[in-house]
Design a protein around this motif. Structure first.
Motif, PDB file in Angstrom:
ATOM      1  N   VAL A  66       0.828  -1.207   0.000  1.00 54.70           N
ATOM      2  CA  VAL A  66       0.000   0.000   0.000  1.00 54.70           C
ATOM      3  C   VAL A  66       0.864   1.259   0.000  1.00 54.70           C
ATOM      4  CG1 VAL A  66      -1.718   1.334   1.307  1.00 54.70           C
ATOM      5  CG2 VAL A  66      -1.872  -1.168   1.237  1.00 54.70           C
ATOM      6  N   ALA A  67       0.461   2.239  -0.802  1.00 57.40           N
ATOM      7  CA  ALA A  67       1.057   3.583  -0.763  1.00 57.40           C
ATOM      8  C   ALA A  67      -0.085   4.594  -0.734  1.00 57.40           C
ATOM      9  CB  ALA A  67       1.947   3.825  -1.976  1.00 57.40           C
ATOM     10  N   ILE A  68       0.147   5.686  -0.023  1.00 60.83           N
ATOM     11  CA  ILE A  68      -0.858   6.742   0.064  1.00 60.83           C
ATOM     12  C   ILE A  68      -0.213   8.069  -0.341  1.00 60.83           C
ATOM     13  CG2 ILE A  68      -2.672   7.798   1.468  1.00 60.83           C
ATOM     14  CD1 ILE A  68      -2.393   5.441   3.431  1.00 60.83           C
ATOM     15  N   PRO A  69       0.053   8.250  -1.644  1.00 53.60           N
ATOM     16  CA  PRO A  69       0.596   9.538  -2.098  1.00 53.60           C
ATOM     17  C   PRO A  69      -0.403  10.650  -1.769  1.00 53.60           C
ATOM     18  CG  PRO A  69       0.751   7.862  -3.823  1.00 53.60           C
ATOM     19  CD  PRO A  69      -0.117   7.307  -2.736  1.00 53.60           C
ATOM     20  N   HIS A  70       0.105  11.735  -1.195  1.00 59.78           N
ATOM     21  CA  HIS A  70      -0.808  12.806  -0.802  1.00 59.78           C
ATOM     22  C   HIS A  70      -0.101  14.151  -0.845  1.00 59.78           C
ATOM     23  CE1 HIS A  70       1.274  11.491   2.853  1.00 59.78           C
ATOM     24  NE2 HIS A  70       1.167  12.743   3.264  1.00 59.78           N
ATOM     25  N   GLY A  71      -0.903  15.192  -0.864  1.00 58.36           N
ATOM     26  CA  GLY A  71      -0.355  16.538  -0.876  1.00 58.36           C
ATOM     27  C   GLY A  71      -1.450  17.564  -0.698  1.00 58.36           C
ATOM     28  N   ALA A  72      -1.035  18.819  -0.636  1.00 57.53           N
ATOM     29  CA  ALA A  72      -1.981  19.913  -0.431  1.00 57.53           C
ATOM     30  C   ALA A  72      -1.577  21.105  -1.285  1.00 57.53           C
ATOM     31  CB  ALA A  72      -2.001  20.310   1.044  1.00 57.53           C
ATOM     32  N   GLU A  91       7.533  -0.940  -8.003  1.00 53.99           N
ATOM     33  CA  GLU A  91       8.580  -0.643  -7.019  1.00 53.99           C
ATOM     34  C   GLU A  91       8.348   0.775  -6.497  1.00 53.99           C
ATOM     35  OE1 GLU A  91      11.066  -0.954  -4.337  1.00 53.99           O
ATOM     36  OE2 GLU A  91      10.730  -2.715  -5.596  1.00 53.99           O
ATOM     37  N   PHE A  92       8.305   0.938  -5.171  1.00 52.59           N
ATOM     38  CA  PHE A  92       7.902   2.213  -4.590  1.00 52.59           C
ATOM     39  C   PHE A  92       8.791   2.666  -3.435  1.00 52.59           C
ATOM     40  CE2 PHE A  92       4.625   5.376  -3.606  1.00 52.59           C
ATOM     41  CZ  PHE A  92       4.069   5.578  -4.855  1.00 52.59           C
ATOM     42  N   GLN A  93       9.855   1.929  -3.151  1.00 44.58           N
ATOM     43  CA  GLN A  93      10.701   2.207  -1.992  1.00 44.58           C
ATOM     44  C   GLN A  93       9.861   2.277  -0.711  1.00 44.58           C
ATOM     45  OE1 GLN A  93      11.104   4.694  -4.758  1.00 44.58           O
ATOM     46  NE2 GLN A  93      12.328   3.062  -5.636  1.00 44.58           N
ATOM     47  N   ALA A  94       8.920   1.354  -0.599  1.00 43.95           N
ATOM     48  CA  ALA A  94       8.034   1.308   0.569  1.00 43.95           C
ATOM     49  C   ALA A  94       8.831   0.950   1.815  1.00 43.95           C
ATOM     50  CB  ALA A  94       6.920   0.285   0.339  1.00 43.95           C
ATOM     51  N   ILE A  95       8.243   1.207   2.945  1.00 44.38           N
ATOM     52  CA  ILE A  95       8.898   0.986   4.232  1.00 44.38           C
ATOM     53  C   ILE A  95       9.348  -0.470   4.399  1.00 44.38           C
ATOM     54  CG2 ILE A  95       6.769   0.554   5.537  1.00 44.38           C
ATOM     55  CD1 ILE A  95       8.029   2.308   7.780  1.00 44.38           C
ATOM     56  N   ASP A  96       8.620  -1.424   3.785  1.00 39.50           N
ATOM     57  CA  ASP A  96       8.993  -2.838   3.885  1.00 39.50           C
ATOM     58  C   ASP A  96       9.692  -3.346   2.615  1.00 39.50           C
ATOM     59  OD1 ASP A  96       6.858  -2.849   2.126  1.00 39.50           O
ATOM     60  OD2 ASP A  96       5.650  -4.278   3.269  1.00 39.50           O
ATOM     61  N   ASP A  97      10.031  -2.427   1.706  1.00 38.17           N
ATOM     62  CA  ASP A  97      10.694  -2.736   0.434  1.00 38.17           C
ATOM     63  C   ASP A  97       9.868  -3.620  -0.502  1.00 38.17           C
ATOM     64  OD1 ASP A  97      13.004  -1.201   0.776  1.00 38.17           O
ATOM     65  OD2 ASP A  97      13.910  -2.755   2.026  1.00 38.17           O
ATOM     66  N   ALA A  98       8.615  -3.863  -0.184  1.00 41.50           N
ATOM     67  CA  ALA A  98       7.752  -4.679  -1.045  1.00 41.50           C
ATOM     68  C   ALA A  98       7.137  -3.793  -2.134  1.00 41.50           C
ATOM     69  CB  ALA A  98       6.647  -5.329  -0.218  1.00 41.50           C
ATOM     70  N   PRO A  99       6.869  -4.375  -3.309  1.00 41.76           N
ATOM     71  CA  PRO A  99       6.188  -3.610  -4.356  1.00 41.76           C
ATOM     72  C   PRO A  99       4.800  -3.181  -3.878  1.00 41.76           C
ATOM     73  CG  PRO A  99       7.041  -5.685  -5.223  1.00 41.76           C
ATOM     74  CD  PRO A  99       7.193  -5.732  -3.733  1.00 41.76           C
ATOM     75  N   VAL A 100       4.303  -2.105  -4.452  1.00 43.49           N
ATOM     76  CA  VAL A 100       3.002  -1.554  -4.086  1.00 43.49           C
ATOM     77  C   VAL A 100       1.978  -1.915  -5.157  1.00 43.49           C
ATOM     78  CG1 VAL A 100       1.754   0.638  -3.875  1.00 43.49           C
ATOM     79  CG2 VAL A 100       3.905   0.308  -2.660  1.00 43.49           C
ATOM     80  N   SER A 101       0.829  -2.424  -4.716  1.00 44.42           N
ATOM     81  CA  SER A 101      -0.255  -2.769  -5.634  1.00 44.42           C
ATOM     82  C   SER A 101      -1.462  -1.858  -5.463  1.00 44.42           C
ATOM     83  CB  SER A 101      -0.700  -4.217  -5.419  1.00 44.42           C
ATOM     84  OG  SER A 101       0.339  -5.101  -5.758  1.00 44.42           O
ATOM     85  N   ILE A 102      -1.544  -1.163  -4.332  1.00 47.58           N
ATOM     86  CA  ILE A 102      -2.674  -0.267  -4.061  1.00 47.58           C
ATOM     87  C   ILE A 102      -2.123   1.121  -3.781  1.00 47.58           C
ATOM     88  CG2 ILE A 102      -4.615   0.224  -2.526  1.00 47.58           C
ATOM     89  CD1 ILE A 102      -4.691  -2.823  -1.903  1.00 47.58           C
ATOM     90  N   LEU A 103      -2.448   2.076  -4.661  1.00 46.48           N
ATOM     91  CA  LEU A 103      -2.041   3.472  -4.484  1.00 46.48           C
ATOM     92  C   LEU A 103      -3.304   4.289  -4.277  1.00 46.48           C
ATOM     93  CD1 LEU A 103      -0.047   2.158  -6.845  1.00 46.48           C
ATOM     94  CD2 LEU A 103       0.931   4.417  -6.670  1.00 46.48           C
ATOM     95  N   PHE A 104      -3.436   4.848  -3.095  1.00 41.43           N
ATOM     96  CA  PHE A 104      -4.612   5.644  -2.753  1.00 41.43           C
ATOM     97  C   PHE A 104      -4.161   7.086  -2.633  1.00 41.43           C
ATOM     98  CE2 PHE A 104      -8.940   4.633  -1.096  1.00 41.43           C
ATOM     99  CZ  PHE A 104      -9.401   5.928  -1.001  1.00 41.43           C
ATOM    100  N   GLY A 105      -4.417   7.899  -3.656  1.00 37.21           N
ATOM    101  CA  GLY A 105      -3.968   9.282  -3.686  1.00 37.21           C
ATOM    102  C   GLY A 105      -4.979  10.228  -3.073  1.00 37.21           C
ATOM    103  N   VAL A 106      -4.481  11.203  -2.315  1.00 32.54           N
ATOM    104  CA  VAL A 106      -5.343  12.212  -1.688  1.00 32.54           C
ATOM    105  C   VAL A 106      -4.706  13.576  -1.884  1.00 32.54           C
ATOM    106  CG1 VAL A 106      -6.413  13.015   0.461  1.00 32.54           C
ATOM    107  CG2 VAL A 106      -6.093  10.548   0.086  1.00 32.54           C
ATOM    108  N   ILE A 107      -5.501  14.520  -2.361  1.00 31.34           N
ATOM    109  CA  ILE A 107      -5.026  15.901  -2.509  1.00 31.34           C
ATOM    110  C   ILE A 107      -6.105  16.808  -1.913  1.00 31.34           C
ATOM    111  CG2 ILE A 107      -5.955  16.227  -4.844  1.00 31.34           C
ATOM    112  CD1 ILE A 107      -2.517  17.383  -4.208  1.00 31.34           C
ATOM    113  N   GLY A 108      -5.672  17.854  -1.217  1.00 28.62           N
ATOM    114  CA  GLY A 108      -6.654  18.722  -0.579  1.00 28.62           C
ATOM    115  C   GLY A 108      -6.114  20.111  -0.329  1.00 28.62           C
TER     116      GLY A 108
END
Length: 160
Positions: A66-72, A91-108
């Motif tokens: 899981v990755a949660i790209p976010h910004g404002a 490949e996402f350089q996630a905290i556990d070094d595992a590939p990411v399959s779910i990207l939940f983006g939030v902008i506000g």
């Protein structure tokens, strides 16, 4: 507020890739920015820039695929979310070094920090269940993925 209030079926996508596709983290974030779309005069290019700047500080890959790209951005008036599912993983350089399959983006909006943090916490809680993540990754269509999220939130009695 429920996550499905920030999402729409049109802002849920599934990117099926093969081993020889050139689909990397930056490409995934660019696609997520496009899915988030233009709002309040903010272009998808600006959204992509903000997401990439945040990503440069530290990966938003929180682990377990899981990755949660976010910004404002100051000119935004409301939060918007998009969900990109990449069953093969990216490949996402996630905290556990595992590939990411779910990207939940939030902008506000920049001024709504509290609501933004609550939304990130909701996303994290929603995606905590391995069974639910597996069902999302295996969803046969974007609309089915949206329905899964809607049903999961309804089951949690008014949101996660």
């Amino acid at each position: 507020m429920r996550l499905t209030d920030l999402l729409s079926p049109e802002r849920v996508g599934i990117k099926r890739t093969s081993a020889n596709d050139d689909f990397d983290k930056e490409t995934a974030i660019g696609l997520l920015a496009t899915m988030l779309g233009e709002h309040d005069g903010v272009t998808t290019t600006e959204i992509e820039r903000v997401l990439l700047e945040r990503e440069a500080l530290q990966s938003t890959g929180i682990g377990e695929g899981v990755a949660i790209p976010h910004g404002a951005l100051p000119q935004l008036t409301e939060q918007v979310a998009a969900l990109l599912i990449v069953p093969a993983g990216v490949e996402f350089q996630a905290i556990d070094d595992a590939p990411v399959s779910i990207l939940f983006g939030v902008i506000g909006p920049k001024r709504a920090t509290g609501e933004h943090l609550k939304t990130l916490a909701r996303v994290s809680r929603l995606l905590r269940s391995k069974d639910f993540r597996t069902r999302l990754i295996n969803a046969e269509s974007s609309s089915k993925a949206f329905e899964l999220i809607s049903a999961e939130e309804a089951e949690k009695k008014g949101g996660v």
